[in-house]
Design a protein around this motif. Sequence first.
Motif, PDB file in Angstrom:
ATOM      1  N   ASP A  58       0.849  -1.195   0.000  1.00 44.67           N
ATOM      2  CA  ASP A  58       0.000   0.000   0.000  1.00 44.67           C
ATOM      3  C   ASP A  58       0.884   1.244   0.000  1.00 44.67           C
ATOM      4  OD1 ASP A  58      -1.156  -2.355   1.331  1.00 44.67           O
ATOM      5  OD2 ASP A  58      -2.976  -1.133   1.443  1.00 44.67           O
ATOM      6  N   TYR A  59       1.143   1.763  -1.175  1.00 49.08           N
ATOM      7  CA  TYR A  59       1.972   2.956  -1.348  1.00 49.08           C
ATOM      8  C   TYR A  59       1.291   3.898  -2.318  1.00 49.08           C
ATOM      9  CZ  TYR A  59       6.176   1.319   1.073  1.00 49.08           C
ATOM     10  OH  TYR A  59       7.066   0.911   2.021  1.00 49.08           O
ATOM     11  N   ALA A  60       1.394   5.185  -2.023  1.00 46.64           N
ATOM     12  CA  ALA A  60       0.902   6.189  -2.964  1.00 46.64           C
ATOM     13  C   ALA A  60       1.820   6.316  -4.171  1.00 46.64           C
ATOM     14  CB  ALA A  60       0.766   7.536  -2.250  1.00 46.64           C
ATOM     15  N   HIS A  61       3.091   5.933  -4.004  1.00 50.32           N
ATOM     16  CA  HIS A  61       4.092   6.068  -5.057  1.00 50.32           C
ATOM     17  C   HIS A  61       4.330   4.696  -5.680  1.00 50.32           C
ATOM     18  CE1 HIS A  61       8.043   8.284  -6.298  1.00 50.32           C
ATOM     19  NE2 HIS A  61       7.244   8.045  -7.299  1.00 50.32           N
ATOM     20  N   ALA A  62       4.046   4.564  -6.963  1.00 50.80           N
ATOM     21  CA  ALA A  62       4.048   3.267  -7.639  1.00 50.80           C
ATOM     22  C   ALA A  62       5.371   2.502  -7.556  1.00 50.80           C
ATOM     23  CB  ALA A  62       3.638   3.445  -9.100  1.00 50.80           C
ATOM     24  N   PRO A  63       6.567   3.149  -7.649  1.00 49.91           N
ATOM     25  CA  PRO A  63       7.802   2.361  -7.575  1.00 49.91           C
ATOM     26  C   PRO A  63       7.935   1.561  -6.278  1.00 49.91           C
ATOM     27  CG  PRO A  63       8.265   4.535  -8.455  1.00 49.91           C
ATOM     28  CD  PRO A  63       6.849   4.563  -7.992  1.00 49.91           C
ATOM     29  N   TYR A  64       7.547   2.153  -5.159  1.00 45.44           N
ATOM     30  CA  TYR A  64       7.594   1.410  -3.908  1.00 45.44           C
ATOM     31  C   TYR A  64       6.558   0.289  -3.901  1.00 45.44           C
ATOM     32  CZ  TYR A  64      10.754   4.834  -1.794  1.00 45.44           C
ATOM     33  OH  TYR A  64      11.842   5.634  -1.503  1.00 45.44           O
ATOM     34  N   ALA A  65       5.372   0.560  -4.442  1.00 42.68           N
ATOM     35  CA  ALA A  65       4.336  -0.467  -4.486  1.00 42.68           C
ATOM     36  C   ALA A  65       4.800  -1.665  -5.304  1.00 42.68           C
ATOM     37  CB  ALA A  65       3.047   0.114  -5.068  1.00 42.68           C
ATOM     38  N   GLN A 104      -5.568  11.585   1.824  1.00 39.67           N
ATOM     39  CA  GLN A 104      -5.062  11.592   0.449  1.00 39.67           C
ATOM     40  C   GLN A 104      -4.085  10.449   0.204  1.00 39.67           C
ATOM     41  OE1 GLN A 104      -3.796  15.532  -0.941  1.00 39.67           O
ATOM     42  NE2 GLN A 104      -5.003  16.436   0.694  1.00 39.67           N
ATOM     43  N   PHE A 105      -3.217  10.181   1.193  1.00 39.96           N
ATOM     44  CA  PHE A 105      -2.249   9.092   1.039  1.00 39.96           C
ATOM     45  C   PHE A 105      -2.979   7.760   0.922  1.00 39.96           C
ATOM     46  CE2 PHE A 105       0.654   5.795   2.392  1.00 39.96           C
ATOM     47  CZ  PHE A 105       1.861   6.155   1.806  1.00 39.96           C
ATOM     48  N   ALA A 106      -3.978   7.532   1.784  1.00 40.92           N
ATOM     49  CA  ALA A 106      -4.717   6.277   1.749  1.00 40.92           C
ATOM     50  C   ALA A 106      -5.467   6.114   0.428  1.00 40.92           C
ATOM     51  CB  ALA A 106      -5.691   6.219   2.924  1.00 40.92           C
ATOM     52  N   TRP A 263      -6.064   6.181   9.369  1.00 46.96           N
ATOM     53  CA  TRP A 263      -5.423   7.297   8.683  1.00 46.96           C
ATOM     54  C   TRP A 263      -5.925   8.655   9.157  1.00 46.96           C
ATOM     55  CZ3 TRP A 263      -1.128   6.779   5.963  1.00 46.96           C
ATOM     56  CH2 TRP A 263      -0.782   5.498   5.538  1.00 46.96           C
ATOM     57  N   THR A 264      -6.713   8.683  10.207  1.00 47.94           N
ATOM     58  CA  THR A 264      -7.082   9.964  10.818  1.00 47.94           C
ATOM     59  C   THR A 264      -6.101  10.386  11.898  1.00 47.94           C
ATOM     60  OG1 THR A 264      -8.501   8.963  12.507  1.00 47.94           O
ATOM     61  CG2 THR A 264      -9.515   9.487  10.392  1.00 47.94           C
ATOM     62  N   ASN A 265      -5.361   9.410  12.478  1.00 40.50           N
ATOM     63  CA  ASN A 265      -4.433   9.756  13.561  1.00 40.50           C
ATOM     64  C   ASN A 265      -3.113   8.997  13.499  1.00 40.50           C
ATOM     65  OD1 ASN A 265      -5.139   7.178  14.504  1.00 40.50           O
ATOM     66  ND2 ASN A 265      -6.655   7.987  15.937  1.00 40.50           N
ATOM     67  N   GLY A 266      -2.978   8.046  12.585  1.00 40.95           N
ATOM     68  CA  GLY A 266      -1.718   7.335  12.420  1.00 40.95           C
ATOM     69  C   GLY A 266      -1.529   6.130  13.305  1.00 40.95           C
ATOM     70  N   PHE A 267      -2.492   5.803  14.167  1.00 37.60           N
ATOM     71  CA  PHE A 267      -2.337   4.637  15.040  1.00 37.60           C
ATOM     72  C   PHE A 267      -2.694   3.361  14.282  1.00 37.60           C
ATOM     73  CE2 PHE A 267      -2.338   7.803  18.373  1.00 37.60           C
ATOM     74  CZ  PHE A 267      -1.418   7.271  19.273  1.00 37.60           C
ATOM     75  N   ASP A 413       6.330  11.442   3.250  1.00 37.90           N
ATOM     76  CA  ASP A 413       5.550  11.144   2.047  1.00 37.90           C
ATOM     77  C   ASP A 413       4.063  11.396   2.227  1.00 37.90           C
ATOM     78  OD1 ASP A 413       4.913   9.130   3.789  1.00 37.90           O
ATOM     79  OD2 ASP A 413       5.656   7.490   2.541  1.00 37.90           O
ATOM     80  N   GLY A 414       3.693  12.084   3.312  1.00 38.46           N
ATOM     81  CA  GLY A 414       2.287  12.362   3.571  1.00 38.46           C
ATOM     82  C   GLY A 414       1.618  11.360   4.471  1.00 38.46           C
ATOM     83  N   SER A 415       2.384  10.377   4.949  1.00 37.62           N
ATOM     84  CA  SER A 415       1.789   9.309   5.753  1.00 37.62           C
ATOM     85  C   SER A 415       2.029   9.473   7.253  1.00 37.62           C
ATOM     86  CB  SER A 415       2.345   7.952   5.311  1.00 37.62           C
ATOM     87  OG  SER A 415       3.733   7.853   5.609  1.00 37.62           O
ATOM     88  N   ARG A 416       2.647  10.577   7.666  1.00 37.11           N
ATOM     89  CA  ARG A 416       2.980  10.774   9.078  1.00 37.11           C
ATOM     90  C   ARG A 416       1.940  11.628   9.791  1.00 37.11           C
ATOM     91  NH1 ARG A 416       8.304   9.603  10.401  1.00 37.11           N
ATOM     92  NH2 ARG A 416       9.139   8.129   8.884  1.00 37.11           N
ATOM     93  N   PHE A 417       1.910  11.486  11.120  1.00 38.41           N
ATOM     94  CA  PHE A 417       0.907  12.169  11.933  1.00 38.41           C
ATOM     95  C   PHE A 417       1.555  12.785  13.171  1.00 38.41           C
ATOM     96  CE2 PHE A 417      -1.203   9.024   9.426  1.00 38.41           C
ATOM     97  CZ  PHE A 417      -2.419   9.594   9.088  1.00 38.41           C
ATOM     98  N   GLY A 418       0.807  13.684  13.814  1.00 37.26           N
ATOM     99  CA  GLY A 418       1.245  14.282  15.069  1.00 37.26           C
ATOM    100  C   GLY A 418       2.113  15.502  14.876  1.00 37.26           C
ATOM    101  N   GLU A 419       2.645  15.976  16.012  1.00 34.55           N
ATOM    102  CA  GLU A 419       3.491  17.164  15.998  1.00 34.55           C
ATOM    103  C   GLU A 419       4.857  16.854  15.389  1.00 34.55           C
ATOM    104  OE1 GLU A 419       3.495  19.637  19.647  1.00 34.55           O
ATOM    105  OE2 GLU A 419       2.215  18.060  20.471  1.00 34.55           O
ATOM    106  N   LYS A 420       5.481  17.901  14.875  1.00 33.14           N
ATOM    107  CA  LYS A 420       6.843  17.791  14.364  1.00 33.14           C
ATOM    108  C   LYS A 420       7.830  18.394  15.363  1.00 33.14           C
ATOM    109  CE  LYS A 420       5.623  18.215   9.445  1.00 33.14           C
ATOM    110  NZ  LYS A 420       5.878  19.002   8.210  1.00 33.14           N
ATOM    111  N   ASP A 421       9.045  17.879  15.314  1.00 35.10           N
ATOM    112  CA  ASP A 421      10.190  18.481  16.009  1.00 35.10           C
ATOM    113  C   ASP A 421      10.003  18.546  17.531  1.00 35.10           C
ATOM    114  OD1 ASP A 421      11.216  18.894  13.455  1.00 35.10           O
ATOM    115  OD2 ASP A 421      10.410  20.920  13.332  1.00 35.10           O
ATOM    116  N   VAL A 422       9.344  17.558  18.112  1.00 34.70           N
ATOM    117  CA  VAL A 422       9.182  17.516  19.561  1.00 34.70           C
ATOM    118  C   VAL A 422      10.431  16.894  20.189  1.00 34.70           C
ATOM    119  CG1 VAL A 422       7.786  16.674  21.485  1.00 34.70           C
ATOM    120  CG2 VAL A 422       6.686  17.321  19.330  1.00 34.70           C
ATOM    121  N   ASN A 423      10.985  17.569  21.190  1.00 36.24           N
ATOM    122  CA  ASN A 423      12.212  17.120  21.849  1.00 36.24           C
ATOM    123  C   ASN A 423      11.867  16.053  22.879  1.00 36.24           C
ATOM    124  OD1 ASN A 423      14.401  17.051  23.884  1.00 36.24           O
ATOM    125  ND2 ASN A 423      15.281  18.707  22.670  1.00 36.24           N
ATOM    126  N   LEU A 424      12.378  14.848  22.683  1.00 33.69           N
ATOM    127  CA  LEU A 424      12.045  13.720  23.551  1.00 33.69           C
ATOM    128  C   LEU A 424      12.488  13.951  24.987  1.00 33.69           C
ATOM    129  CD1 LEU A 424      11.035  10.845  24.073  1.00 33.69           C
ATOM    130  CD2 LEU A 424      13.230   9.995  23.211  1.00 33.69           C
TER     131      LEU A 424
END
Length: 439
Positions: A58-65, A104-106, A263-267, A413-424
Motif C-alpha cells: 500500500d503505497y501512494a508512489h508506484a515504484p515502492y508499491a 489523500q495518502f490512503a 489514517w485519521t491519527n496514524g495509530f 511522504d504524507g503518511s505521518r501524523f502528530g506534531e513535528k520536532d518535539v524534543n524527547l
Amino acid sequence: MSVPQSIIIVGGGAFGLSTALSISERHPKSKVTLIEASSVIPNPHGSSVDMSRIIRADYAHAPYARLAVQALDLWRTDDWGGGGRYMQNGLLSVFREDGSSGHQFARKSFETLKAMKGSQVEFLSSKEDVLRVAPTFGKAMEIDAGYINWGAGWADAEAGVRYAKERIEKEGKVTLLSGTVKQLIYDHNDQNTTEECRRVTGVMLSDQSVLHADLTVLATGAWTPKLVDLQGIVRATGQILLYIQISPEEQERLSHQPTIFNWTNGFFIIPPRNNLLKVARHGHGYLNPTTIPTIGGNGERMQVSLPEIGLTVPLRSQEACRAALRELLPDLAERPFTNTRICWYTDTPSGDFIITYHPRHPGLFLATGGSGHGYKFLPVIGDKIVDAIEGSLEAEYRELWKWPAGVEDFGGDGSRFGEKDVNLMQELANDKRNNRKVL
C-alpha cells in the motif's frame, strides 16, 4: 561498474543483512565483512527487531508499491515467510473523508494498489462496510470509509532478521564481526584531494583495531549521522510502541482480524502474538538533539538527532494511544501497558531511502534512510543496493534514492501524523517535573 573485491558492511539490520546476502550470492569472490555493534544479531535495540512489522504494498508512489509486491511474493512463497515468519491477515485502512494528508495518502495508495492487484483490494464506502470486514474493531471509530487489502500481512520482525543471518552463516561467504565502529578511515596520503573529499578506506572499531576495504557500506540506520556528516538530510526520530497483555480468549479473537491502520491519527494495531498486543503510531516522532564532534576531528561540534536506548514513551503519547484504543478496541483502552518502547526511525525529508555513493568521499556507500517503511523489503532490498553499487540500478529507483540536493522540510511522504520536532528529553523531563506517572 564492477563490485569491489573487498567490502565492509557496517550494520546488521534489514539493509545490511540483505546486502551481504545479495553480494555473497551474486559476487561470491568478493570478500565481505559485516560488522554489527551488538554482540548478537538480531540487535535487541535495532529498528528492524520487534514482535511484528506490517508487510504491504500500500503505497501512494508506484515504484515502492511494485517493489513491495516483489517482496510480498517472496514472503508468501519463499522460505523468508516460512516457520511462522509471515502471516497474511490483510490490512484494513480506515479514514475520514476530510482531505487531510492521511486521507489523500490512503486514497492514492488504494488507487495504485487497485491498478496492480485489483482482485485483492476492496473499497469500503461506509463505516458499516468497515465493520463488516473487521467486526472486532469498535463502533466508536470516527471514520467515513476505508479499504481492505487482503494481499497484505505482517511479519515476525526479529525472526526475519534471524533468518537472514542464518542464511548468511549457512552460505559461509561473509565474515560476521561484533564491534562498534568508532570512525571511518580516510586516505590522507592523497595530496590531490581536500579533507572534505578524502577516500574512505575502511573503519576503526572502538578497540582501536582497523579494517580496510575497497568499499565501505554504511547500513547503520539512525546511527549513521554519528559516522558521516550527512548535512542534515537524515535524522533519527523516536517512534512510540506500547504493549498490552491480553488473555488467551482475546488473543484468539484478535489474531484472525486484519491489521488496522487509522489514517485519521496514524495509530495502527497488528494482530497480537503470545497474548501480547502492540499499539503503535506512524508519526513524525520525537527528536533527540545531541551535540557531537564534527566528522573529521577539527575540534568543532555539531548537533544531530541520535537514538537513545532504554527510554519510556512520554505520558502525552501514552494518553494519545489510549484515545485511539477507545475508538478501535474500547474494552482494552484502560488496561495497563506492560511495556513501552521508543523505536528509532531513520528519516529523510521526503521519506525516500538513500541508497547511493557518497558524493564527496569515494569508497563510501550509503544504504540508509529507511524512514519507517524499509523492513518489508528485506527479501529484495539487498539486490537493489547491489545494483546501485554496480551502477545498474533502474533509473526510477536511482532517482528516488539519490543524495538529496538540499535539506527540505521533513514532511515525509504524507503518511505521518502528530506534531513535528518535539524534543524527547524535554518531554520526559516535563513528565518528571510534574510528577506525571507512567500509565
